[in-house]
Scaffold this motif. Structure first.
Motif, PDB file in Angstrom:
ATOM      1  N   PHE A 143     -33.706  62.750  45.409  1.00 35.60           N
ATOM      2  CA  PHE A 143     -33.509  62.257  44.039  1.00 35.60           C
ATOM      3  C   PHE A 143     -33.128  60.779  44.007  1.00 35.60           C
ATOM      4  O   PHE A 143     -33.378  60.094  43.009  1.00 35.60           O
ATOM      5  CB  PHE A 143     -32.452  63.106  43.318  1.00 35.60           C
ATOM      6  CG  PHE A 143     -33.008  64.368  42.738  1.00 35.60           C
ATOM      7  CD1 PHE A 143     -33.871  64.331  41.647  1.00 35.60           C
ATOM      8  CD2 PHE A 143     -32.693  65.600  43.286  1.00 35.60           C
ATOM      9  CE1 PHE A 143     -34.397  65.502  41.112  1.00 35.60           C
ATOM     10  CE2 PHE A 143     -33.207  66.776  42.761  1.00 35.60           C
ATOM     11  CZ  PHE A 143     -34.064  66.729  41.667  1.00 35.60           C
ATOM     12  N   ILE A 191     -25.070  65.962  42.444  1.00 35.01           N
ATOM     13  CA  ILE A 191     -25.051  66.266  43.877  1.00 35.01           C
ATOM     14  C   ILE A 191     -23.849  65.638  44.572  1.00 35.01           C
ATOM     15  O   ILE A 191     -23.304  66.191  45.541  1.00 35.01           O
ATOM     16  CB  ILE A 191     -26.369  65.811  44.532  1.00 35.01           C
ATOM     17  CG1 ILE A 191     -27.531  66.662  44.014  1.00 35.01           C
ATOM     18  CG2 ILE A 191     -26.304  65.914  46.049  1.00 35.01           C
ATOM     19  CD1 ILE A 191     -28.908  66.152  44.425  1.00 35.01           C
ATOM     20  N   LEU A 204     -32.047  67.008  49.160  1.00 32.88           N
ATOM     21  CA  LEU A 204     -31.960  66.872  47.703  1.00 32.88           C
ATOM     22  C   LEU A 204     -31.356  65.522  47.313  1.00 32.88           C
ATOM     23  O   LEU A 204     -31.847  64.846  46.393  1.00 32.88           O
ATOM     24  CB  LEU A 204     -31.113  68.003  47.119  1.00 32.88           C
ATOM     25  CG  LEU A 204     -31.752  69.395  47.111  1.00 32.88           C
ATOM     26  CD1 LEU A 204     -30.729  70.436  46.674  1.00 32.88           C
ATOM     27  CD2 LEU A 204     -32.965  69.419  46.181  1.00 32.88           C
ATOM     28  N   LEU A 212     -33.463  61.126  34.552  1.00 28.48           N
ATOM     29  CA  LEU A 212     -33.483  62.423  35.220  1.00 28.48           C
ATOM     30  C   LEU A 212     -33.004  62.301  36.664  1.00 28.48           C
ATOM     31  O   LEU A 212     -32.150  63.076  37.124  1.00 28.48           O
ATOM     32  CB  LEU A 212     -34.900  62.999  35.180  1.00 28.48           C
ATOM     33  CG  LEU A 212     -35.140  64.302  35.951  1.00 28.48           C
ATOM     34  CD1 LEU A 212     -34.306  65.430  35.358  1.00 28.48           C
ATOM     35  CD2 LEU A 212     -36.622  64.673  35.931  1.00 28.48           C
ATOM     36  N   GLY A 213     -33.527  61.322  37.386  1.00 26.30           N
ATOM     37  CA  GLY A 213     -33.125  61.132  38.776  1.00 26.30           C
ATOM     38  C   GLY A 213     -31.666  60.740  38.916  1.00 26.30           C
ATOM     39  O   GLY A 213     -30.957  61.227  39.806  1.00 26.30           O
ATOM     40  N   THR A 264     -29.150  61.415  36.864  1.00 32.95           N
ATOM     41  CA  THR A 264     -28.296  62.568  36.551  1.00 32.95           C
ATOM     42  C   THR A 264     -28.221  63.520  37.731  1.00 32.95           C
ATOM     43  O   THR A 264     -27.156  64.060  38.052  1.00 32.95           O
ATOM     44  CB  THR A 264     -28.828  63.299  35.310  1.00 32.95           C
ATOM     45  OG1 THR A 264     -28.870  62.395  34.200  1.00 32.95           O
ATOM     46  CG2 THR A 264     -27.937  64.481  34.959  1.00 32.95           C
ATOM     47  N   ALA A 265     -29.345  63.722  38.402  1.00 40.19           N
ATOM     48  CA  ALA A 265     -29.378  64.630  39.553  1.00 40.19           C
ATOM     49  C   ALA A 265     -28.482  64.126  40.691  1.00 40.19           C
ATOM     50  O   ALA A 265     -27.713  64.902  41.274  1.00 40.19           O
ATOM     51  CB  ALA A 265     -30.812  64.808  40.041  1.00 40.19           C
ATOM     52  N   THR A 266     -28.549  62.828  41.006  1.00 38.74           N
ATOM     53  CA  THR A 266     -27.703  62.311  42.086  1.00 38.74           C
ATOM     54  C   THR A 266     -26.225  62.382  41.715  1.00 38.74           C
ATOM     55  O   THR A 266     -25.371  62.630  42.577  1.00 38.74           O
ATOM     56  CB  THR A 266     -28.076  60.855  42.441  1.00 38.74           C
ATOM     57  OG1 THR A 266     -28.034  60.035  41.268  1.00 38.74           O
ATOM     58  CG2 THR A 266     -29.466  60.787  43.055  1.00 38.74           C
TER      59      THR A 266
END
Length: 463
Positions: free
Chosen positions: A351, A325, A347, A317-318, A320-322
Motif C-alpha cells: 500500500f 496497518i 501489505l 485509499l492507499g 488510509t490503508a497504511t
C-alpha cells in the motif's frame, strides 16, 4: 547538446510511448538497484567494517546515517538536474545520471575498509554516497517525465504505475543477490568480499542503461516547449519556486508519509528483524523480497486505479490503508512467525508503493512543462530529505529511547501519515489535464520584473 528533436522522425510517436516507459522503468530500476544495495548492507555489514571503533548501536546509527546522506544529496541533484532538464531536455539528463550512479557504485564496491585506510574509509564512503544521491535525485523525476510526457492521457496512470515498480523491483534484485551470496558464502567471506560483488558488477548496468536510453527520443512536451518564447524566458528553477511554491510544498508534505514508511520497512525493518528480534539475515532478506513482490502489484494497481477513479481518490485509499496497518505492524513482526511477518510486510509495503505508483503522474500533472522537472524534483526529493533519509536513524534512536518498544516509531509515522492524507484531501484532481501547457510568457516576464503574482498563478494561467 542533442535534445532528440531531429531524431523524432526515426520512430512514430505512437510507438515511442511504450519505448519511453520501458527505457525509463528499466533504467530507473537499475539505478535504484545500486541505491538499494547500499541500504541493505548499511543495516547489516557496513557498521563493523567502516565504524568498528563504536559500540554496536552507535555503529549502526552511523552506518544508517551514511544511508541518509545519500538521500540528503538528492535535492541538490534534483535542483541542478531539474533546472538543466527544463532547459536542455529530459533525454540528455537521463544519460548522465545513469552513468554517474554506476561509476559511484563500482568505486563503492572497491572501497577499502577502516582497518585498511583508517578514517579515510568512512569519509570516502560518505563522498560516494553523496554522488549516488545526487545522481538519483536527478534520475527519479527525469525518468518519470520522459515516460509520462510520451504517454496518452488515458494511460498516464498505467505508465506511472510501471515507474512505481522500479523501487520494489530493485529491492527484489538487490536482496535476492545478497541472499544468494549470503547462502553460498560463509559469514566471514560475505562480510569480507561477498557484499562487494554486486557493486563492482554495476559497470554492466551502466552499459545497459545508456544503450536503452539512446533509443528514446526527446519528449513531445519538451519539443513543443522549445518552439515557444517561454523556453527562453526566465529560469525554470526560480519560476517553479516563485509561481508554484504552494504546489511544491503540498506535494512535498504529501510524500513525507510514503517516503518515511518506505524506508521504515526496507531499511529499519531489516535491522529490527535481524538485530532486535535476532532473526537470521537470510530470513530478513527473504521477507523483504516477498514484501517487494506485493509492492510491485501495489504500484501497478495504484497507477491503473488512478486512471479509473482519479489521482485524489486512489491516493486517499492507499494512505488510509497504511495508516491502519501502522497500528499492528510491529506487533505482528514480534511474533517471529514467518508467514504472518511476510503478510504484514507485504501489505504495508504494497500500500505504500500503491501511493508511489500514483506519485509520478500526480506530480507531473501538477506543473506546466517549463517548470515540470524542477517543481516535481523539488517536491519529491524534499520529502525524502525531510523524512525518508532520517527515518531509519530516527527509528533506531526512538527504539533505544523507548527501551525496545516500537510505539515511539509508530507515533511518528502516524503523524506523518495523517499529514500526508491531509495534503491529498486539500489538493485538486489533475486526471486528464493538458500536459503540454506552459506558463504564459507575460507571466514569466512579470515575475522577473518584480510584480507580485500569486504562487499558483502559473497553474491557472496556462497557455
Amino acid at each position: 547538446m542533442d535534445t532528440g528533436v531531429n531524431a523524432a522522425s526515426h520512430a512514430p510517436h505512437a510507438a515511442m510511448g511504450p519505448r519511453a516507459v520501458t527505457a525509463a522503468t528499466i533504467g530507473t530500476a537499475l539505478e535504484w538497484f545500486d541505491f538499494t544495495l547500499y541500504g541493505a548492507v548499511s543495516a547489516t555489514v557496513l557498521p563493523k567494517l567502516y565504524f568498528p571503533s563504536m559500540d554496536p548501536t552507535n555503529a549502526l546509527l552511523a552506518s544508517l546515517g551514511t544511508f541518509g546522506v545519500g538521500l540528503a544529496a538528492r535535492p541538490l541533484g534534483a535542483i541542478i538536474c531539474g533546472h538543466l532538464g527544463d532547459k536542455l531536455g529530459r533525454r540528455n539528463l537521463m544519460l548522465g545520471t545513469v552513468t554517474i550512479m554506476g561509476l559511484a557504485s563500482v568505486l563503492m564496491g572497491l572501497l577499502p575498509t577502516y582497518a585498511q585506510i583508517g578514517v579515510w574509509a568512512p569519509i570516502l564512503l560518505v563522498l560516494l554516497r553523496i554522488i549516488q544521491g545526487f545522481a538519483l535525485g536527478g534520475e527519479s523525476t527525469g525518468a518519470q517525465l520522459m515516460a509520462l510526457e510520451h504517454a496518452s492521457a488515458d494511460r498516464r496512470g498505467k505508465y506511472s504505475g510501471l515507474l512505481g515498480l522500479c523501487s520494489p523491483l530493485s529491492q527484489i534484485m538487490a536482496n535476492g543477490v545478497l541472499l544468494l551470496l549470503a547462502s553460498l558464502l560463509s559469514a566471514d567471506a560475505f562480510d569480507s568480499y561477498g557484499w562487494r560483488i554486486p557493486f563492482v558488477l554495476s559497470f554492466i548496468l551502466v552499459i545497459v542503461g545508456i544503450y536503452i536510453r539512446l533509443k528514446v527520443n526527446e519528449t513531445p512536451a519538451f519539443v513543443e516547449l522549445k518552439r515557444t518564447a517561454t523556453a527562453q524566458a526566465g529560469s525554470p528553477l526560480k519560476d517553479a519556486v516563485r509561481f508554484h511554491y504552494k504546489t511544491v510544498l503540498r506535494l512535498m508534505f504529501f510524500f513525507c508519509g510514503p517516503a518515511a514508511i518506505f524506508y521504515l520497512i526496507v531499511v529499519f525493518s531489516l535491522s529490527y528483524i535481524t538485530k532486535t528480534l535476532e532473526v537470521p539475515k537470510q530470513t530478513g532478506f527473504l521477507l523483504l523480497m516477498g514484501a517487494n513482490v506485493c509492492a510491485i502489484f501495489g504500484a501497478l494497481g495504484g497507477g491503473i486505479l488512478s486512471d479509473k477513479i482519479g489521482r485524489k481518490k486512489a491516493l486517499a485509499l492507499g494512505s488510509t490503508a497504511t495508516l491502519l496497518i501502522l497500528f499492528v505492524y510491529f506487533a505482528i513482526l514480534d511474533t517471529k512467525s514467518f508467514v504472518p511477518m511476510l503478510i504484514i510486510m507485504g501489505l504495508f509495503l504494497g500500500f505504500t508503493q500503491f501511493q508511489s505508483g500514483i506519485q509520478p503522474v500526480a506530480f507531473a500533472e501538477a506543473f506546466p512543462t517549463n517548470v515540470r522537472y524542477s517543481g516535481s524534483a523539488l517536491a519529491y526529493t524534499g520529502a525524502n530529505l525531510l523524512t525518508g533519509g532520517p527515518m531509519p536513524v530516527v527509528a533506531v534512536w526512538l527504539l533505544s529511547v523507548f527501551h525496545g518498544s516500537p510505539w515511539g516509531v509508530v507515533g511518528v509515522c502516524v503523524a506523518l501519515n495523517l499529514l500526508s492524507l491531509a495534503m491529498i484531501l486539500i489538493g485538486p484532481e489533475t486526471k486528464g489535464i493538458d500536459m503540454n501547457r506552459v506558463d504564459s510568457v507575460s507571466q514569466v516576464d512579470d515575475v522577473h520584473a518584480g510584480h507580485g503574482l500569486s504562487a499558483d498563478a502559473g497553474h491557472h494561467r496556462a497557455t
